[in-house]
Design a protein around this motif. Structure first.
Motif, PDB file in Angstrom:
ATOM      1  N   SER A   1       0.814  -1.216   0.000  1.00 18.84           N
ATOM      2  CA  SER A   1       0.000   0.000   0.000  1.00 18.84           C
ATOM      3  C   SER A   1       0.843   1.259   0.000  1.00 18.84           C
ATOM      4  CB  SER A   1      -0.932   0.011   1.230  1.00 18.84           C
ATOM      5  OG  SER A   1      -1.778  -1.124   1.214  1.00 18.84           O
ATOM      6  N   GLY A   2       2.128   1.135  -0.183  1.00 22.39           N
ATOM      7  CA  GLY A   2       3.001   2.296  -0.214  1.00 22.39           C
ATOM      8  C   GLY A   2       3.499   2.743   1.146  1.00 22.39           C
ATOM      9  N   CYS A   3       3.176   2.003   2.189  1.00 25.73           N
ATOM     10  CA  CYS A   3       3.640   2.368   3.541  1.00 25.73           C
ATOM     11  C   CYS A   3       5.100   1.942   3.707  1.00 25.73           C
ATOM     12  CB  CYS A   3       2.794   1.683   4.603  1.00 25.73           C
ATOM     13  SG  CYS A   3       1.057   2.148   4.564  1.00 25.73           S
ATOM     14  N   THR A   4       5.882   2.832   4.285  1.00 24.56           N
ATOM     15  CA  THR A   4       7.286   2.496   4.524  1.00 24.56           C
ATOM     16  C   THR A   4       7.530   1.987   5.942  1.00 24.56           C
ATOM     17  OG1 THR A   4       7.716   4.805   5.126  1.00 24.56           O
ATOM     18  CG2 THR A   4       8.109   4.161   2.833  1.00 24.56           C
ATOM     19  N   ASN A   5       6.604   2.275   6.851  1.00 27.74           N
ATOM     20  CA  ASN A   5       6.738   1.788   8.229  1.00 27.74           C
ATOM     21  C   ASN A   5       5.370   1.342   8.739  1.00 27.74           C
ATOM     22  OD1 ASN A   5       9.628   2.601   9.012  1.00 27.74           O
ATOM     23  ND2 ASN A   5       8.766   4.517   8.233  1.00 27.74           N
ATOM     24  N   SER A   6       5.358   0.336   9.580  1.00 29.08           N
ATOM     25  CA  SER A   6       4.121  -0.088  10.243  1.00 29.08           C
ATOM     26  C   SER A   6       4.424  -0.344  11.712  1.00 29.08           C
ATOM     27  CB  SER A   6       3.547  -1.357   9.596  1.00 29.08           C
ATOM     28  OG  SER A   6       4.434  -2.437   9.750  1.00 29.08           O
ATOM     29  N   TYR A   7       3.447  -0.043  12.551  1.00 27.67           N
ATOM     30  CA  TYR A   7       3.616  -0.191  13.994  1.00 27.67           C
ATOM     31  C   TYR A   7       2.411  -0.919  14.566  1.00 27.67           C
ATOM     32  CZ  TYR A   7       7.094   3.433  13.182  1.00 27.67           C
ATOM     33  OH  TYR A   7       8.162   4.146  12.699  1.00 27.67           O
ATOM     34  N   SER A   8       2.663  -1.826  15.464  1.00 27.68           N
ATOM     35  CA  SER A   8       1.570  -2.593  16.066  1.00 27.68           C
ATOM     36  C   SER A   8       0.843  -1.755  17.101  1.00 27.68           C
ATOM     37  CB  SER A   8       2.117  -3.864  16.727  1.00 27.68           C
ATOM     38  OG  SER A   8       2.907  -3.531  17.856  1.00 27.68           O
ATOM     39  N   MET A   9      -0.435  -2.111  17.333  1.00 29.76           N
ATOM     40  CA  MET A   9      -1.229  -1.421  18.341  1.00 29.76           C
ATOM     41  C   MET A   9      -0.580  -1.479  19.730  1.00 29.76           C
ATOM     42  SD  MET A   9      -3.805   0.380  19.190  1.00 29.76           S
ATOM     43  CE  MET A   9      -4.774   0.760  20.637  1.00 29.76           C
ATOM     44  N   ALA A  28       1.148  -3.274  30.333  1.00 31.39           N
ATOM     45  CA  ALA A  28       1.379  -4.726  30.321  1.00 31.39           C
ATOM     46  C   ALA A  28       2.835  -5.061  30.593  1.00 31.39           C
ATOM     47  CB  ALA A  28       0.939  -5.317  28.982  1.00 31.39           C
ATOM     48  N   ILE A  29       3.738  -4.254  30.048  1.00 32.58           N
ATOM     49  CA  ILE A  29       5.170  -4.518  30.262  1.00 32.58           C
ATOM     50  C   ILE A  29       5.528  -4.371  31.732  1.00 32.58           C
ATOM     51  CG2 ILE A  29       7.488  -3.637  29.766  1.00 32.58           C
ATOM     52  CD1 ILE A  29       6.552  -3.040  26.938  1.00 32.58           C
ATOM     53  N   THR A  66       7.693  -8.692  25.374  1.00 36.68           N
ATOM     54  CA  THR A  66       8.384  -8.623  24.079  1.00 36.68           C
ATOM     55  C   THR A  66       7.482  -8.219  22.918  1.00 36.68           C
ATOM     56  OG1 THR A  66       7.925 -10.942  23.533  1.00 36.68           O
ATOM     57  CG2 THR A  66       9.912 -10.483  24.844  1.00 36.68           C
ATOM     58  N   LEU A  67       6.157  -8.399  23.067  1.00 35.98           N
ATOM     59  CA  LEU A  67       5.188  -8.166  21.988  1.00 35.98           C
ATOM     60  C   LEU A  67       5.455  -9.042  20.767  1.00 35.98           C
ATOM     61  CD1 LEU A  67       4.832  -4.275  22.199  1.00 35.98           C
ATOM     62  CD2 LEU A  67       3.553  -6.047  23.421  1.00 35.98           C
ATOM     63  N   ASP A  68       6.041 -10.202  20.987  1.00 31.68           N
ATOM     64  CA  ASP A  68       6.325 -11.159  19.925  1.00 31.68           C
ATOM     65  C   ASP A  68       5.097 -12.042  19.709  1.00 31.68           C
ATOM     66  OD1 ASP A  68       7.170 -13.179  18.262  1.00 31.68           O
ATOM     67  OD2 ASP A  68       8.835 -13.840  19.534  1.00 31.68           O
ATOM     68  N   THR A 259      -6.975 -16.999  20.828  1.00 38.29           N
ATOM     69  CA  THR A 259      -6.838 -16.128  19.656  1.00 38.29           C
ATOM     70  C   THR A 259      -5.363 -15.864  19.369  1.00 38.29           C
ATOM     71  OG1 THR A 259      -6.815 -14.023  20.864  1.00 38.29           O
ATOM     72  CG2 THR A 259      -8.974 -14.920  20.278  1.00 38.29           C
ATOM     73  N   ARG A 260      -5.117 -15.201  18.222  1.00 38.79           N
ATOM     74  CA  ARG A 260      -3.769 -14.738  17.906  1.00 38.79           C
ATOM     75  C   ARG A 260      -3.530 -13.337  18.452  1.00 38.79           C
ATOM     76  NH1 ARG A 260      -1.916 -13.768  13.137  1.00 38.79           N
ATOM     77  NH2 ARG A 260       0.178 -14.506  13.675  1.00 38.79           N
ATOM     78  N   GLU A 261      -4.453 -12.861  19.271  1.00 42.12           N
ATOM     79  CA  GLU A 261      -4.325 -11.541  19.879  1.00 42.12           C
ATOM     80  C   GLU A 261      -4.178 -11.699  21.387  1.00 42.12           C
ATOM     81  OE1 GLU A 261      -3.947  -9.001  17.972  1.00 42.12           O
ATOM     82  OE2 GLU A 261      -4.480 -10.040  16.126  1.00 42.12           O
TER      83      GLU A 261
END
Length: 282
Positions: A1-9, A28-29, A66-68, A259-261
């Protein structure tokens, strides 16, 4: 989509919690490093009834740190949520409390699993926006399915809710949020003159502690099976199972994740007479 960076919620919530709000990820950390958290986590680890449960506990704590997402993939169960056949199998005379019944999604799952073989089903849902859908769904068997427009808490009365018409309507504790006063009940009072439930499910958007306290007598004296969400606040993962043990020391504890969340981690508490032979592994 043309995005150069993505960040998780979760990463955005960590950096800018006032903008990217999330109750499930908030601090959470830091949660495993709260005072006494280490001792509570180790205590729960020793109390859990099987290796899968211990793996879920460790993996979710590692995910907080870790948010892994691979850690959640490693414990993701495809079994039905709240009615995991590896842990609990409904009986033909089951009396169920469904706390947080929403639009009847759990009810529909229960009906499929049991093929309609049960004694009674109590569906508690405070949000008026979805309650009518729930009632319509249950109307085919109003003699056995009772829909109650109320939330669960440690007392009977009213509380302020943020009402969304979705799955996340919840009791409001912060100032400045729009609220609606809705009825709540404690299960000890509600079942004071009724045959007690044999199974209690709770997914009530962070009010699980209060609802468990409001069912203290039922849990201690009648020993129903429990399926309780442990993800709405990070520390729920260890604090809610330990609360359940205090209410009924004889139950066997299991953790499963669906879930995967970050959401849909469930603590099961199973009385000794309902423990399946396949789940005796320690």
């Amino acid at each position: 989509s043309g995005c150069t960076n993505s960040y998780s919620m979760p990463y955005l919530n960590y950096c800018l919690p006032e903008v990217f709000s999330s109750r499930e990820y908030f601090k959470a950390i830091e949660a495993p490093f709260r005072p006494n958290a280490r001792g509570l986590i180790f205590k729960l680890f020793d109390l859990l009834a099987d290796d899968i449960s211990r793996h879920v506990l460790v993996s979710k704590i590692r995910y907080y740190l870790t948010l892994d997402k691979g850690l959640l993939d490693g414990v993701w169960s495809s079994q039905p949520t709240y009615f995991d056949p590896e842990i609990i199998v409904p009986v033909t005379d089951e009396i169920v409390v469904d706390g947080g019944a929403f639009n009847g999604d759990t009810l529909q799952q229960f009906l499929r699993i049991t093929d309609g073989q049960f004694q009674r089903y109590y569906a508690f849902e405070p949000d008026p926006g979805v309650f009518e859908n729930l009632r319509r769904l249950a109307s085919f068997d109003s003699g056995r399915i009772e829909c109650v427009r109320a939330g669960l808490s440690d007392r009977t009365g009213t509380l302020n809710f943020s009402v969304t018409g979705s799955v996340d309507s919840a009791v409001v504790t912060a100032d400045g949020q729009p609220t609606e006063s809705l009825p709540v009940v404690d299960l000890d009072s509600y079942f004071g003159n009724c045959e007690p439930p044999s199974m209690i499910k709770m997914d009530i958007e962070g009010s699980e502690r209060a609802a468990l306290e409001g069912a203290r007598g039922l849990i201690n004296e009648c020993e129903p099976s429990l399926a309780v969400s442990t993800y709405h606040f990070p520390r729920d993962l260890w604090e809610i199972p330990l609360l359940i043990v205090r209410l009924n020391p004889g139950s066997r504890l299991y953790l499963r994740h669906y879930t995967r969340e970050i959401d849909d981690t469930v603590c099961y508490a199973v009385p000794g007479n309902r423990v399946l032979s396949a789940t005796h592994t320690s």
